[in-house]
Design an enzyme around this catalytic site. Structure first.
Site, PDB file in Angstrom:
ATOM      1  N   ASP A  19       4.353   2.410  -4.297  1.00 55.94           N
ATOM      2  CA  ASP A  19       4.320   3.546  -3.505  1.00 55.94           C
ATOM      3  C   ASP A  19       4.760   4.687  -4.333  1.00 55.94           C
ATOM      4  O   ASP A  19       5.554   5.586  -4.040  1.00 55.94           O
ATOM      5  CB  ASP A  19       5.430   3.408  -2.486  1.00 55.94           C
ATOM      6  CG  ASP A  19       5.236   2.281  -1.682  1.00 55.94           C
ATOM      7  OD1 ASP A  19       4.089   1.750  -1.198  1.00 55.94           O
ATOM      8  OD2 ASP A  19       6.247   1.516  -1.191  1.00 55.94           O
ATOM      9  N   GLU A 226      -0.584   5.113   7.475  1.00 51.78           N
ATOM     10  CA  GLU A 226       0.627   5.441   6.649  1.00 51.78           C
ATOM     11  C   GLU A 226       0.467   6.019   5.149  1.00 51.78           C
ATOM     12  O   GLU A 226      -0.517   6.378   4.875  1.00 51.78           O
ATOM     13  CB  GLU A 226       1.535   4.062   6.586  1.00 51.78           C
ATOM     14  CG  GLU A 226       0.811   3.290   5.582  1.00 51.78           C
ATOM     15  CD  GLU A 226       1.542   1.849   5.605  1.00 51.78           C
ATOM     16  OE1 GLU A 226       2.703   1.461   5.987  1.00 51.78           O
ATOM     17  OE2 GLU A 226       1.091   0.995   4.310  1.00 51.78           O
TER      18      GLU A 226
HETATM   19  O1  FUB Z   1       6.611  -0.286   0.368  1.00 52.43           O
HETATM   20  C1  FUB Z   1       6.716  -0.496   1.834  1.00 52.43           C
HETATM   21  C2  FUB Z   1       5.546   0.256   2.604  1.00 52.43           C
HETATM   22  O2  FUB Z   1       4.466  -0.449   2.159  1.00 52.43           O
HETATM   23  C3  FUB Z   1       5.532   1.654   2.458  1.00 52.43           C
HETATM   24  O3  FUB Z   1       6.342   2.411   2.966  1.00 52.43           O
HETATM   25  C4  FUB Z   1       4.099   1.818   2.769  1.00 52.43           C
HETATM   26  O4  FUB Z   1       3.343   2.958   2.563  1.00 52.43           O
HETATM   27  C5  FUB Z   1       3.369   0.432   2.257  1.00 52.43           C
HETATM   28  O5  FUB Z   1       3.164   0.784   0.912  1.00 52.43           O
END
Ligand code: FUB
Length: 328
Positions: A19, A226
């Site tokens: 991320d 997301e």
């Molecule tokens: O790293 C945890 C979660 O997985 C992140 O918040 C999302 O965007 C995905 O990458």
């Protein structure tokens, strides 16, 4: 790590990272990643396998310099309101201060977004005692615009709980919209001058196709899942994000930081591992995509590694699609 950084190679190999939110601060590239732990957790749609406890800040003097790990910058034990799961963070600079924005589950198991501050881009960061009032879900990304207004973009489906906030309150068993209904959009909120609160309640961003029709929830190649990121290129705002279940980074553009955004295309085709998450930054006249995959762990979804590669625009402002392993 003493080896020079290389495009499409893990930036660091002594810890798992994911991320990446990249920014240019004090003339260097600073990367704010999640810190994946080397543990075995059952993978599920709730994201329980992503059980991270702290953040490390990385930096690069240049894209071919060794990557520096500045060590622990914030730990969940020091955040009074947070119980677990420090997921994807971002950072911003304003008021001569560096701010780290991060999601975590509160004591009731609800994802909220917190803020911590430091005089240095590498931290350590001191958290506020409580989460940002009115915040929810995951994956904050903050744009400080040229007029000095700051906007936070956030939200994530499934484990990120965005479906549960459709009424404005947390409804634990709420489901997402029907496949034929408009998809849920990320949220945007302008931040107050001190960067610690929202100026107004977050509003939903609309993502539409070239004809102005909303992208539908069943359109999994294009719908928002997301990991939002907003950057500006030639006076246009580019909202890029993960499509989750179809594992792409895609983008949409707008003249307004709050949208509506018009869907344009794919920036990054699927990487090794379930999640894909990115940021886009300009450094020394070139543009870079920071992203992650699970190559370092041989494919474990929750043990990822941060990488970068160059990103190019066409003359009409569209972004050239990146195939991370050269396969088209
Ligand atoms: O790293 C945890 C979660 O997985 C992140 O918040 C999302 O965007 C995905 O990458």
């Amino acid at each position: 790590m003493t080896k020079p950084a290389q495009p499409n190679e893990p930036l660091v190999t002594h810890i798992y990272t994911a991320d990446p939110s990249a920014h240019v601060f004090e003339g260097k590239l600073y990367i704010y990643p999640s810190h994946d732990l080397d543990h075995e957790k059952q993978s599920n749609d709730n994201g329980d396998q992503y059980d991270m406890e702290d953040y490390h800040v990385l930096s690069l003097e240049d894209v071919n310099a060794p990557c520096i790990d500045h060590g622990e910058a914030l730990h969940v034990r020091d955040i009074p309101w947070a119980k677990q799961q420090l997921w994807a963070p971002d950072a911003a600079y304003k008021n001569n201060t560096y701010y780290l924005f991060f999601p975590a589950r509160d004591k009731a198991g609800i994802f909220r977004i917190g803020v911590a501050s430091s005089p240095s881009p590498s931290g350590p960061f001191t958290p506020q005692p409580d989460y940002i009032p009115g915040s929810f879900s995951i994956d904050p990304a903050v744009l400080v615009d040229e007029d000095d207004k700051a906007y936070m973009y956030f939200g994530g489906l499934w484990g990120g709980q965005l479906e549960k906030w459709q009424t404005g309150a947390f409804v634990p068993d709420a489901e997402g919209p029907a496949e034929s209904a408009p998809a849920l959009g990320p949220r945007v909120a302008e931040l107050s001058g001190d960067m610690l609160t929202f100026k107004q309640s977050p509003q939903e961003i609309s993502i539409v196709d070239e004809d102005g029709n909303p992208i539908l929830a069943g359109d999994e190649d294009r719908r928002y899942f997301e990991g939002p990121w907003v950057h500006k290129y030639k006076d246009e705002y580019y909202l890029s994000y993960s499509t989750g279940s179809t594992h792409r980074i895609v983008y949409a553009t707008s003249k307004d930081p709050k949208g509506p955004f018009v869907f344009k295309g794919t920036i990054l085709t699927p990487v090794i591992g379930w999640t894909t998450h990115h940021s886009i930054v300009q450094f020394n006249d070139k543009w870079y995509l920071f992203y992650h995959d699970s190559s370092l762990s041989g494919g474990a979804d929750n043990k990822r590694c941060v990488k970068f590669t160059e990103l190019a625009y066409n003359d009409d402002g569209t972004i050239q699609t990146i195939h991370p392993y050269g396969n088209k």
